[in-house]
Design a protein around this motif. Structure first.
Motif, short mmCIF file in Angstrom:
data_model
loop_
_atom_site.label_atom_id
_atom_site.label_comp_id
_atom_site.label_asym_id
_atom_site.label_seq_id
_atom_site.Cartn_x
_atom_site.Cartn_y
_atom_site.Cartn_z
N LYS A 669 13.54 2.62 75.20
CA LYS A 669 14.74 1.94 74.74
C LYS A 669 15.29 0.97 75.79
O LYS A 669 15.80 -0.10 75.42
N ARG A 670 15.13 1.34 77.09
CA ARG A 670 15.68 0.49 78.16
C ARG A 670 14.67 0.46 79.30
O ARG A 670 13.92 1.44 79.51
N ILE A 671 14.65 -0.64 80.01
CA ILE A 671 13.75 -0.80 81.16
C ILE A 671 14.56 -1.32 82.33
O ILE A 671 15.16 -2.40 82.25
N THR A 672 14.58 -0.54 83.39
CA THR A 672 15.37 -0.94 84.57
C THR A 672 14.59 -1.95 85.40
O THR A 672 13.35 -2.05 85.29
N PRO A 673 15.27 -2.70 86.27
CA PRO A 673 14.57 -3.65 87.14
C PRO A 673 13.55 -2.98 88.03
O PRO A 673 12.49 -3.56 88.32
N ALA A 674 13.81 -1.72 88.46
CA ALA A 674 12.83 -1.02 89.29
C ALA A 674 11.55 -0.77 88.53
O ALA A 674 10.43 -0.88 89.05
N ALA A 675 11.66 -0.42 87.25
CA ALA A 675 10.48 -0.20 86.42
C ALA A 675 9.72 -1.49 86.21
O ALA A 675 8.49 -1.53 86.19
N VAL A 676 10.48 -2.58 86.05
CA VAL A 676 9.83 -3.89 85.89
C VAL A 676 9.05 -4.23 87.14
O VAL A 676 7.94 -4.77 87.08
#
Length: 773
Positions: A669-676
């Motif tokens: 549902k959401r993707i954080t900048p760290a995951a990106v």
């Protein structure tokens, strides 16, 4: 006495004159006219009176003379008496003499009668003797006829019988023996005819017994002629244009005189004298038509005796078939020799009818025995004997066109047996192959493989180093050997009467197609179910070479095609089947590679809600690039470059698509900048790996992944919605997917900004539980 008739009367004068005649004949001659006149004039009374008057005058005159000469008269009477007595004595003597003469006459008559009777008897004896001699001659000739029959000199007997009938019997025709012998002539003629027919039947029996040997000699002579013809073809290539028994061959071989009917070397001597004698005798008897019909009937019966009720084709030496063919050949040769030695005795129609009947019976026997034949070598021997038979009989002027169907039947059976045998060989080769590149230890092995295979090495022979490996597995050269053997053995069936005709061409093409499609290609396709990519790759390599081999075979079959009427190229369905199988094998490799890629990507454990960025490449990405590198340098190494690049292109494309599906999954549902950042790190690692391959085309597969990850990491997402900027930076990014990912990243960034210090709740691990297919 007074005269009653006047002396002057003419009748009286006439009578008186009559009485004075000197002889009785004159008296009668003169009296007759007077009496005729008196009769017609009614003067008979006057004539009587005149006669009486004359008589009276004479008596008076006698009396007067007697009265005057009485004594003399008495003495005369005495003399007369004595004379009378002497006359009586003489009469008695005359009577006695007459009786004596009469007795002598009777005795003489008896003797004459006896003489006449003896002469008649002697004549009868002479005639009887002559008749007996004639009859004896007839009996001698009749016995001579019988003796000649016993000596079997039938024609001389018939000539003697003819002489007996037309000469000797006519001489004794009035005798009963002639009738008896004449009645026996037809029986004797029948006896001669039966005797000569018995001799002919004996001759025909001997001829039938010798027919097989005659056929054997004829086959031997044909085989010698065929050898000489082959030698001439080797010495002069112009003879290759002419078949055996052609006009050119007969002219070239005419110096070799060979009389099969009378040959001392081969001990063949056929004396047609009994036949000629029988013909001549029946012609003499006027029974030529009967004899011709009887002879034809006998030959038909002998023909039936030649044909057995069944034929054994399974003996290795082929004695039954050879005996049958030799007997038929000998029988037919004798028929032709009979036509040549006689004039209008044997009709060509009858001989041809016998020939056709024997050929049909022979073909039926062979055809009925074929189901039991399961050896192609044996069938080739059978065909060889039939072909030799056809060549021999064609030389004797017989038509062998009716036997072509038999050759076609033999060829169909032969091709079926070959196809069955090679089918088993192909199946064994395919099933026992190790599906590994074929190792070669030395140059000799290399030359053998290259010579039997349709293979063009990429490296010169002189540059090879051993040991080495060839791209295909061992099954490919083994199949090539079988294919060449199959071609050679199919063409072994061809000869002067069954050359590489359309039948062979079509049968060879269809059989080869069937073997390659069903026994090789289909078997290889079935093995594509294997889970080992290396085996699939080797099958694909083999399929590639089989496709090349089929193309070479098409050219070879086109060049070997003998039918001048056939046009257009030879097309093998196997070529297209191997091509399609290659596509199936490629798809199977794609499937296995992509499945492995999916398995590796499914191990990805992205924390989509991570708060701490990482610069380390994910384990799955390292495993993925390592797998792609290994498969390229090991498993796919033997594939042709175009196929290998295509597989690699598809694998990278699939990997990029599968990686993109991870953040797009509905559970994220959401993707954080760290995951990106973690996703960018992996994408960069994958991009660097592709760059190391030095293939720009492969790099294009990652464009969408790289641009999408760049879009997720950008601070200015509004550029994506600007047409100009998007086409410049994000042309490969899907518009809808890009919008979804921007939204997920923005939400993730908002969450991360609110809780910067809270450790990750590993919300993103939910995505790792979904395996993307």
């Amino acid at each position: 006495m007074p005269s009653a008739v006047d002396s002057g009367d003419d009748l009286y004068s006439a009578v008186k004159q009559i009485t004075q005649s000197s002889s009785d004949s004159d008296y009668i001659d003169q009296l007759v006219p007077v009496m005729r006149d008196v009769r017609y004039s009614d003067r008979a009374g006057h004539l009587i009176q005149a006669l009486n008057q004359i008589s009276a005058e004479r008596e008076s005159e006698i009396e007067r003379m007697c009265n005057s000469n009485h004594q003399e008269f008495v003495s005369s009477v005495n003399s007369l008496l004595r004379v009378r007595e002497g006359t009586v004595d003489m009469t008695t003597q005359i009577l006695q003499l007459n009786q004596s003469i009469q007795a002598s006459t009777e005795n003489l008559a008896a003797q004459k009668k006896a003489l006449v009777d003896s002469r008649a008897v002697r004549q009868s004896i002479d005639e009887t003797s002559e008749a007996l001699n004639a009859c004896l001659d007839v009996l001698r000739v009749a016995n001579q006829v019988r003796d000649l029959l016993l000596e079997k000199n039938h024609y001389a007997a018939l000539r003697s019988l003819d002489e007996l009938q037309n000469v000797h019997l006519k001489e004794v025709g009035r005798y009963k023996i002639a009738e008896m012998i004449e009645r026996s002539v037809p029986a004797t003629q029948r006896l001669i005819a039966n005797a000569v027919m018995d001799d002919l039947n004996t001759w025909l029996y001997r001829v039938r017994e010798a027919s097989q040997y005659l056929g054997e000699v004829a086959f031997y002579h044909t085989d010698l002629r065929r050898t000489r013809h082959e030698e001439r073809m080797q010495q002069d290539e112009h003879f290759m244009k002419f078949k055996l028994n052609s006009a050119m061959d007969l002219v070239a071989d005419e110096t070799d005189e060979f009389d099969i009917m009378n040959n001392e070397e081969m001990q063949t001597e056929f004396d047609f004298s009994p036949l000629f004698e029988c013909m001549h005798i029946h012609e003499t008897l006027g029974r030529s038509d009967y004899f011709r019909a009887e002879y034809a009937s006998n030959r038909r019966k002998q023909k039936d005796l030649i044909i057995p009720s069944s034929l054994n084709l399974l003996d290795d030496d082929g004695s039954d078939l050879s005996s049958l063919l030799e007997s038929i050949a000998g029988f037919a040769i004798i028929e032709k020799a009979t036509i040549k030695r006689t004039n209008n005795f044997r009709a060509n129609v009858d001989v041809d009818e016998l020939w056709d009947s024997m050929c049909q019976s022979m073909a039926t026997l062979i055809t009925n025995g074929l189901p039991l034949v399961d050896n192609d070598d044996l069938l080739l021997k059978i065909k060889g004997r039939v072909a030799l038979f056809m060549l021999t009989m064609e030389k004797w002027g017989y038509s062998v066109k009716n036997l072509y169907d038999l050759l076609v039947t033999l060829f169909d059976k032969y091709s079926d047996l070959l196809k069955q045998r090679f089918s088993e060989d192909f199946q064994e080769i395919v099933s026992t192959d190790d599906y590994m590149p074929m190792p070669i230890n030395n140059l000799e092995e290399y030359d053998k493989v290259v010579n039997v295979s349709w293979y063009t090495p990429s490296q010169a022979r002189e540059q090879l180093t051993f040991p080495c490996v060839l791209p295909f597995s061992q099954m490919y050269p083994l199949c090539c050997i079988d294919i060449r053997n199959f071609l050679n053995q199919i063409y072994l069936f061809s000869d002067d009467h069954f050359q590489r005709s359309t039948v062979i061409d079509e049968t060879l093409k269809n059989s080869l197609d069937e073997l390659l499609c069903e026994k090789v290609c289909q078997s290889l396709v079935e093995r594509l179910s294997s889970q080992y990519p290396g085996q699939i790759v080797q099958i694909l390599t083999n399929l590639e070479h089989f496709e090349i081999a089929c193309q070479e075979l098409q050219d070879l079959l086109f060049q070997a095609r003998s039918s001048g009427s056939a046009t257009g190229p030879v097309i093998l369905q196997a070529t297209e089947q191997f091509r399609n199988a290659k596509k199936t094998a490629s798809d199977r490799i794609f499937e296995l590679v992509n499945s492995k890629i999916d398995d590796l990507i499914e191990t990805a454990e992205y924390d989509w809600m991570a708060t701490r960025p990482t610069t380390e490449t994910s384990n799955y990405m390292q495993e993925l690039t390592r797998y792609l590198s290994n498969i390229m340098n090991s498993v796919l190494l033997g594939l042709p470059t175009d196929i290998k690049e295509f597989i690699y292109f598809d694998a990278l494309s699939h990997a990029a698509s599968a990686i993109l599906e991870l953040p797009l999954h509905e559970s994220v549902k959401r993707i954080t900048p760290a995951a990106v950042t973690a996703l960018v790190t992996d994408a960069d690692f994958l991009s660097s790996f592709v760059d190391s391959l030095n293939n720009p085309i492969l790099k294009e597969n990652l464009d969408e992944l790289v641009q999408t990850v760049a879009l997720m990491a950008t601070d200015n997402s509004d550029e994506f919605f600007d047409m100009t900027q998007r086409n410049r930076k994000y042309s490969k990014v899907d518009r809808e997917k890009g919008a979804i990912l921007i939204e997920k990243v923005m939400e993730g960034a908002a969450v991360a900004a609110q809780t910067p210090s809270r450790p990750s709740d590993r919300f993103g691990t939910i995505g790792s539980r979904f395996r993307m297919g």
